[in-house]
Design a protein around this motif. Structure first.
Motif, PDB file in Angstrom:
ATOM      1  N   GLY A   9      36.960  35.468  31.165  1.00 44.66           N
ATOM      2  CA  GLY A   9      37.154  36.243  32.383  1.00 44.66           C
ATOM      3  C   GLY A   9      37.176  37.726  32.132  1.00 44.66           C
ATOM      4  N   LEU A  10      37.216  38.450  33.227  1.00 44.72           N
ATOM      5  CA  LEU A  10      37.323  39.898  33.204  1.00 44.72           C
ATOM      6  C   LEU A  10      38.161  40.326  34.381  1.00 44.72           C
ATOM      7  N   GLN A  11      38.858  41.427  34.208  1.00 42.05           N
ATOM      8  CA  GLN A  11      39.482  42.070  35.355  1.00 42.05           C
ATOM      9  C   GLN A  11      39.062  43.530  35.329  1.00 42.05           C
ATOM     10  N   PHE A  12      38.758  44.077  36.482  1.00 42.84           N
ATOM     11  CA  PHE A  12      38.238  45.434  36.587  1.00 42.84           C
ATOM     12  C   PHE A  12      39.348  46.397  37.018  1.00 42.84           C
ATOM     13  N   PRO A  13      39.091  47.712  36.877  1.00 42.95           N
ATOM     14  CA  PRO A  13      40.129  48.690  37.233  1.00 42.95           C
ATOM     15  C   PRO A  13      40.636  48.555  38.668  1.00 42.95           C
ATOM     16  N   ASN A  14      39.807  48.042  39.565  1.00 42.81           N
ATOM     17  CA  ASN A  14      40.283  47.844  40.944  1.00 42.81           C
ATOM     18  C   ASN A  14      40.987  46.489  41.108  1.00 42.81           C
ATOM     19  N   TYR A  15      41.226  45.806  40.011  1.00 43.74           N
ATOM     20  CA  TYR A  15      41.942  44.532  39.923  1.00 43.74           C
ATOM     21  C   TYR A  15      41.134  43.335  40.399  1.00 43.74           C
ATOM     22  N   SER A  16      39.898  43.532  40.804  1.00 45.72           N
ATOM     23  CA  SER A  16      39.068  42.368  41.080  1.00 45.72           C
ATOM     24  C   SER A  16      38.777  41.668  39.755  1.00 45.72           C
ATOM     25  N   SER A  17      38.293  40.436  39.846  1.00 45.53           N
ATOM     26  CA  SER A  17      38.179  39.648  38.629  1.00 45.53           C
ATOM     27  C   SER A  17      36.947  38.754  38.676  1.00 45.53           C
ATOM     28  N   GLU A  18      36.479  38.374  37.503  1.00 51.13           N
ATOM     29  CA  GLU A  18      35.392  37.411  37.353  1.00 51.13           C
ATOM     30  C   GLU A  18      35.832  36.285  36.438  1.00 51.13           C
ATOM     31  N   LEU A  19      35.326  35.099  36.755  1.00 51.37           N
ATOM     32  CA  LEU A  19      35.462  33.940  35.869  1.00 51.37           C
ATOM     33  C   LEU A  19      34.061  33.567  35.432  1.00 51.37           C
ATOM     34  N   ASN A  20      33.839  33.493  34.124  1.00 47.91           N
ATOM     35  CA  ASN A  20      32.551  33.101  33.580  1.00 47.91           C
ATOM     36  C   ASN A  20      32.695  31.768  32.861  1.00 47.91           C
ATOM     37  N   VAL A  21      31.742  30.898  33.115  1.00 49.75           N
ATOM     38  CA  VAL A  21      31.724  29.618  32.408  1.00 49.75           C
ATOM     39  C   VAL A  21      30.344  29.454  31.789  1.00 49.75           C
ATOM     40  N   ASN A  22      30.316  29.307  30.471  1.00 46.84           N
ATOM     41  CA  ASN A  22      29.059  29.104  29.745  1.00 46.84           C
ATOM     42  C   ASN A  22      28.834  27.630  29.473  1.00 46.84           C
ATOM     43  N   ALA A  23      27.577  27.300  29.188  1.00 45.97           N
ATOM     44  CA  ALA A  23      27.222  25.929  28.780  1.00 45.97           C
ATOM     45  C   ALA A  23      27.870  24.903  29.704  1.00 45.97           C
ATOM     46  N   LEU A  24      27.550  24.992  30.980  1.00 43.77           N
ATOM     47  CA  LEU A  24      28.180  24.132  31.974  1.00 43.77           C
ATOM     48  C   LEU A  24      28.035  22.659  31.645  1.00 43.77           C
ATOM     49  N   GLU A  25      29.115  21.936  31.901  1.00 44.04           N
ATOM     50  CA  GLU A  25      29.126  20.484  31.740  1.00 44.04           C
ATOM     51  C   GLU A  25      29.367  19.841  33.105  1.00 44.04           C
ATOM     52  N   LEU A  26      29.019  18.564  33.203  1.00 38.50           N
ATOM     53  CA  LEU A  26      29.193  17.868  34.474  1.00 38.50           C
ATOM     54  C   LEU A  26      30.648  17.913  34.946  1.00 38.50           C
ATOM     55  N   ASP A  27      31.598  17.812  33.994  1.00 38.00           N
ATOM     56  CA  ASP A  27      33.021  17.808  34.342  1.00 38.00           C
ATOM     57  C   ASP A  27      33.528  19.157  34.829  1.00 38.00           C
ATOM     58  N   ASP A  28      32.692  20.180  34.748  1.00 36.87           N
ATOM     59  CA  ASP A  28      33.090  21.491  35.279  1.00 36.87           C
ATOM     60  C   ASP A  28      32.964  21.546  36.796  1.00 36.87           C
ATOM     61  N   SER A  29      32.373  20.519  37.381  1.00 31.10           N
ATOM     62  CA  SER A  29      32.288  20.458  38.837  1.00 31.10           C
ATOM     63  C   SER A  29      33.699  20.416  39.420  1.00 31.10           C
ATOM     64  N   ALA A  30      34.016  21.392  40.261  1.00 33.82           N
ATOM     65  CA  ALA A  30      35.379  21.513  40.768  1.00 33.82           C
ATOM     66  C   ALA A  30      35.447  22.656  41.772  1.00 33.82           C
ATOM     67  N   LEU A  31      36.620  22.773  42.391  1.00 30.79           N
ATOM     68  CA  LEU A  31      36.933  23.945  43.216  1.00 30.79           C
ATOM     69  C   LEU A  31      37.641  24.952  42.309  1.00 30.79           C
ATOM     70  N   TYR A  32      37.140  26.166  42.257  1.00 32.48           N
ATOM     71  CA  TYR A  32      37.743  27.207  41.430  1.00 32.48           C
ATOM     72  C   TYR A  32      38.479  28.181  42.341  1.00 32.48           C
ATOM     73  N   LEU A  33      39.750  28.314  42.073  1.00 28.05           N
ATOM     74  CA  LEU A  33      40.638  29.117  42.906  1.00 28.05           C
ATOM     75  C   LEU A  33      41.123  30.333  42.142  1.00 28.05           C
ATOM     76  N   CYS A  34      41.178  31.457  42.804  1.00 25.64           N
ATOM     77  CA  CYS A  34      41.868  32.589  42.210  1.00 25.64           C
ATOM     78  C   CYS A  34      43.072  32.922  43.078  1.00 25.64           C
ATOM     79  N   ALA A  35      44.071  33.503  42.452  1.00 20.25           N
ATOM     80  CA  ALA A  35      45.299  33.865  43.145  1.00 20.25           C
ATOM     81  C   ALA A  35      45.746  35.228  42.645  1.00 20.25           C
ATOM     82  N   SER A  36      46.168  36.067  43.553  1.00 21.68           N
ATOM     83  CA  SER A  36      46.706  37.363  43.132  1.00 21.68           C
ATOM     84  C   SER A  36      48.203  37.386  43.420  1.00 21.68           C
ATOM     85  N   SER A  37      48.894  38.207  42.657  1.00 21.34           N
ATOM     86  CA  SER A  37      50.345  38.237  42.814  1.00 21.34           C
ATOM     87  C   SER A  37      50.872  39.660  42.830  1.00 21.34           C
ATOM     88  N   LEU A  38      52.101  39.737  43.371  1.00 23.56           N
ATOM     89  CA  LEU A  38      52.789  41.011  43.491  1.00 23.56           C
ATOM     90  C   LEU A  38      53.054  41.590  42.110  1.00 23.56           C
TER      91      LEU A  38
END
Lengths: 113, 116
Positions: free
Chosen positions: B66-95
């Motif tokens: 992953g990465l987080q940027f100066p504005n606090y936005s974020s990326e999730l990177n997944v390499n070499a995808l597998e079938l089991d990676d099929s899912a709902l990906y959630l992000c959450a921010s906190s105080l």
């Protein structure tokens, strides 16, 4: 692994109170009880949290037993829109691993007309 | 709505490909956490970013990054995808930490990833 145990499913009649139980017998002194819910195909939504005193907000009430080994989330007047999976989670609330919410499978609450 | 946004909403990839998912945190939140939710399961913690640094990681292999940027936005990177990676990906921010505030997390709507 989740530190809580919840029934897999519950039904409730619309307009009645929904009482969702949670067991957390290994809870530590600095851990809070949090409740989230997840309506189908949406992200989890924070409901309420507490340490040892009962808590109430506009969404729900949280009753924690004196020994803190169990709690009950109460939705006072359930509506059809309250149909969701409800997760009970214990975690520290200050510092520590603030990001690490450990979800179990939760309780699927079905509110019926 | 929580003010946390994620893109795209849906994504289809094939096994072996790479994917990048994006998250914009709620205004003022400097901490972003990512979760993976397989069908019928509760969300599982992947990792957390606090002020652009990884700050905790769950039981996921290094091909999840992953990465987080100066504005606090974020990326999730997944390499070499597998079938089991099929899912709902959630992000959450906190105080922000400290100040006596509890670390309530605000979740986005998620990105549904299907790996074929």
């Amino acid at each position: 692994d989740a530190k809580t145990t919840q029934p897999p499913s519950m039904d409730c009649a619309e307009g009645r109170a929904a009482n969702l139980p949670c067991n957390h017998s290994t809870i530590s002194g600095n851990e809070y009880v949090y409740w989230y819910r997840q309506i189908h195909s949406q992200g989890p939504q924070y409901i309420i949290h507490g340490l040892k005193n009962n808590e109430t907000n506009e969404m729900a009430s949280l009753i924690i037993t004196e020994d803190r080994k169990s709690s009950t989330l109460i939705l006072p007047h359930a509506t059809l829109r309250d149909t969701a999976v409800y997760y009970c989670i214990v975690r520290v609330a200050y510092g520590g691993s603030q990001g690490n919410l450990i979800f179990g499978k939760g309780t699927k609450l079905s509110v019926k007309p | 709505e929580t003010g946390v946004t994620q893109s795209p909403t849906h994504l289809i990839k094939t096994r072996g490909q790479q994917v990048t998912l994006r998250c914009s945190s709620q205004s003022g939140h400097n901490t972003v956490s990512w979760y993976q939710q397989a069908l019928g399961q509760g969300p599982q913690f992947i990792f957390q970013y606090y002020r652009e640094e990884e700050n905790g990681r769950g039981n996921f292999p290094p091909r999840f990054s992953g990465l987080q940027f100066p504005n606090y936005s974020s990326e999730l990177n997944v390499n070499a995808l597998e079938l089991d990676d099929s899912a709902l990906y959630l992000c959450a921010s906190s105080l922000p930490r400290g100040g006596g505030s509890y670390n309530e997390q605000f979740f986005g709507p998620g990105t549904r990833l299907t790996v074929l």
